[in-house]
Design a protein around this motif. Sequence first.
Motif, PDB file in Angstrom:
ATOM      1  N   ALA A  60       0.812  -1.229   0.000  1.00 19.32           N
ATOM      2  CA  ALA A  60       0.000   0.000   0.000  1.00 19.32           C
ATOM      3  C   ALA A  60       0.839   1.270   0.000  1.00 19.32           C
ATOM      4  CB  ALA A  60      -1.021   0.032   1.130  1.00 19.32           C
ATOM      5  N   SER A  61       2.156   1.161   0.189  1.00 16.94           N
ATOM      6  CA  SER A  61       3.039   2.329   0.042  1.00 16.94           C
ATOM      7  C   SER A  61       3.455   2.430  -1.422  1.00 16.94           C
ATOM      8  CB  SER A  61       4.278   2.180   0.922  1.00 16.94           C
ATOM      9  OG  SER A  61       3.927   2.236   2.285  1.00 16.94           O
ATOM     10  N   ASN A  62       3.880   3.619  -1.834  1.00 16.31           N
ATOM     11  CA  ASN A  62       4.275   3.821  -3.223  1.00 16.31           C
ATOM     12  C   ASN A  62       5.585   4.573  -3.324  1.00 16.31           C
ATOM     13  OD1 ASN A  62       2.040   2.898  -5.157  1.00 16.31           O
ATOM     14  ND2 ASN A  62       0.935   3.907  -3.502  1.00 16.31           N
ATOM     15  N   ALA A  63       6.393   4.162  -4.292  1.00 16.88           N
ATOM     16  CA  ALA A  63       7.646   4.839  -4.620  1.00 16.88           C
ATOM     17  C   ALA A  63       7.549   5.251  -6.090  1.00 16.88           C
ATOM     18  CB  ALA A  63       8.835   3.916  -4.393  1.00 16.88           C
ATOM     19  N   VAL A  64       7.607   6.551  -6.338  1.00 15.96           N
ATOM     20  CA  VAL A  64       7.468   7.083  -7.695  1.00 15.96           C
ATOM     21  C   VAL A  64       8.796   7.700  -8.122  1.00 15.96           C
ATOM     22  CG1 VAL A  64       6.260   8.762  -9.139  1.00 15.96           C
ATOM     23  CG2 VAL A  64       5.003   7.503  -7.381  1.00 15.96           C
ATOM     24  N   ALA A  65       9.307   7.246  -9.264  1.00 14.75           N
ATOM     25  CA  ALA A  65      10.567   7.754  -9.810  1.00 14.75           C
ATOM     26  C   ALA A  65      10.277   8.814 -10.861  1.00 14.75           C
ATOM     27  CB  ALA A  65      11.357   6.609 -10.443  1.00 14.75           C
ATOM     28  N   THR A  66      11.050   9.905 -10.834  1.00 13.50           N
ATOM     29  CA  THR A  66      10.884  10.952 -11.846  1.00 13.50           C
ATOM     30  C   THR A  66      12.237  11.442 -12.351  1.00 13.50           C
ATOM     31  OG1 THR A  66      10.770  12.699 -10.186  1.00 13.50           O
ATOM     32  CG2 THR A  66       8.677  11.813 -10.958  1.00 13.50           C
TER      33      THR A  66
END
Length: 174
Positions: A60-66
């Motif tokens: 349920a946690s999220n890691a977003v790369a940009t």
Amino acid sequence: MTGIRSLAVVSRRALASLGAALAVAFIALSPGAALAGDGDRQVSKMRVTIATGTDDLRNASNAVATLKYTNASGNQLVAGGNLNNGAQWPGGSTKTVTIPMPVGIVLSRLLEFSIQFTSGQPDIFATGDNWNMNSITVTAILDDGSEANLVVQADSPWLHRFQSDYHTRWATPL
């Protein structure tokens, strides 16, 4: 009649010359052709490999790369994607994710790579999530199939500890 034929011949020649000039202008001004002529490559994909430390990335946690970059007009933009899509990354695991990039991201115009962490709670009784990122490798896959390492970092006991309500962003200049 002769005057009309001459005008028709001149018109065809003028039209052919105009068509050729427009074709050359179109090719010279199109971003892909101009960039290829400059010897610079476009980034078609971004591959991110992360080693998780002893504290997992919880379900349920999220890691977003940009990737932050400058486009051909000089505007700063970002492109990226969710690395785990809410799935758990167990402690001690290594995960690799490849993210397609939009057209127009040029290798020499990359500014920054970052990860934004959002703590999830799988149920109402769960506390906020923390996540230890021990190492990261970010590779740009270019339009000609070649690759360029953008980020290769590691540290002990961790490179970055994301916490539920602070230290939620990690970034490095490129």
